[in-house]
Design an enzyme around this catalytic site. Structure first.
Site, short mmCIF file in Angstrom:
data_model
loop_
_atom_site.label_atom_id
_atom_site.label_comp_id
_atom_site.label_asym_id
_atom_site.label_seq_id
_atom_site.Cartn_x
_atom_site.Cartn_y
_atom_site.Cartn_z
CG HIS A 37 -1.90 -1.01 1.36
ND1 HIS A 37 -1.84 -2.03 2.28
CD2 HIS A 37 -3.05 -1.20 0.68
CE1 HIS A 37 -2.90 -2.80 2.15
NE2 HIS A 37 -3.65 -2.33 1.18
N GLY A 147 -2.18 -2.15 -7.26
CA GLY A 147 -1.04 -3.06 -7.27
C GLY A 147 -1.24 -4.18 -8.29
#
Ligand code: PAF
Length: 300
Positions: A37, A147
């Site tokens: 993150h 991601g």
């Protein structure tokens, strides 16, 4: 950093930023931040003037037997991490704020959602695209960072943004790994020590498959056999799928050529883990993207 829970406050802050010419970067998350993150926040910070992170555990993307109530959370720790990454606004809505009444309008991306995780989680991607469409609408024109660990999610969200002409540029960022290779995930927090050790077989299998491809293997079945054979040596790891698919449309391939996604999913203890690599095979070269290993200082 401002923390706001109301969509109306979020819109006002982002509108003010855009009014003075700021480019907006957005990182949607479900919290319990790890180095993956933080790498998205860092990319957003580097490429934009104003960075928004949303933290919302979206009930719509969990199946009835999945881990919604057990999903890990630590708002204080997440706020400190977001602040340290230079985030301007942390959006922490309640479920009522996002879904004030039963939702009858959902977003469905056909095709791309049928295989891989969509097979065992049939309602998952509609939940993801519905909430991401709502978040995109609240944040407005922006670059949004996802991601590549969730490779199918990235492909689905990108297609949704294109098909619906959303004013959002969807940007994929490297998968981030623990030092032993395990792909970072908030769900790793569920793993008991023995399961945690066993889970590393997923990335070891991908590395082995990558070596086969680098040595010239082009048969998808052979790569599949390498993956399943190695993962089967770990009885704590229950394989859901190991697949070799076209990296763009996610359909199965028989020959490894062009851009190919090699993806695995498995249940380990209470956690469902996914991992992948992208292989790009050109006439004279083979590139394998297995992501990056987080440096010690980046692990949270
Ligand atoms: O990847 C996630 O954390 C979630 O699926 C997302 C994109 C924040 C939507 O809830």
């Amino acid at each position: 950093m401002r923390t706001v829970a109301r969509a109306h406050d979020l819109r006002a802050l982002v509108d003010d930023a855009r009014a003075i010419g700021s480019r907006v970067g957005f990182v949607p998350t479900m919290g319990y931040f790890h180095a993956g993150h933080r790498s998205l926040m860092r990319a957003a910070r580097a490429e934009n003037d104003f960075v928004v992170v949303s933290l919302f555990v979206n009930p719509l993307q969990f199946g009835p037997t999945e881990d919604l109530s057990a999903y890990p959370s630590d708002l204080d720790r997440d706020s400190a991490a977001a602040e340290a990454e230079g985030v301007d606004v942390l959006f922490t809505p309640t479920t009522e704020e996002i879904y004030p009444r039963p939702i009858v309008t959902t977003v469905h991306v056909d095709g791309l959602t049928n295989g891989l995780c969509g097979r065992s989680r049939p309602t998952h991607f509609d939940g993801v695209t519905t909430v991401v469409a709502k978040l995109f609408s609240m944040v407005g024109p922006c670059r949004a960072y996802f991601g590549r660990k969730d490779a199918q999610q990235l492909a689905v969200v990108r297609r949704m943004a294109e098909d619906l002409d959303l004013p959002v540029e969807v940007i994929g960022c490297p998968l981030v790994r623990e030092p032993d290779g395990l792909a970072m995930s908030s769900r790793n927090a569920y793993l008991e020590p023995d399961d945690r050790r066993a889970a590393a077989i997923l990335s070891r299998a991908l590395h082995e498959a990558a070596a086969e491809v680098a040595n010239g293997e082009r048969d998808a079945d052979s790569v599949h056999r390498v993956l399943t054979g190695l993962i089967a040596t770990e009885p704590r790891v229950q394989l859901d799928y190991a697949e070799v698919v076209d990296a763009h449309d996610l359909t199965p391939v028989t020959k490894i050529t062009g851009d190919v996604l090699v993806a695995v999913a498995a249940n380990v203890g209470r956690g469902r883990l996914i991992d992948n690599m992208t292989v790009s095979v050109g006439p004279h070269s083979v590139d394998v993207d297995l992501g990056v290993v987080a440096r010690e200082t980046e692990r949270v």
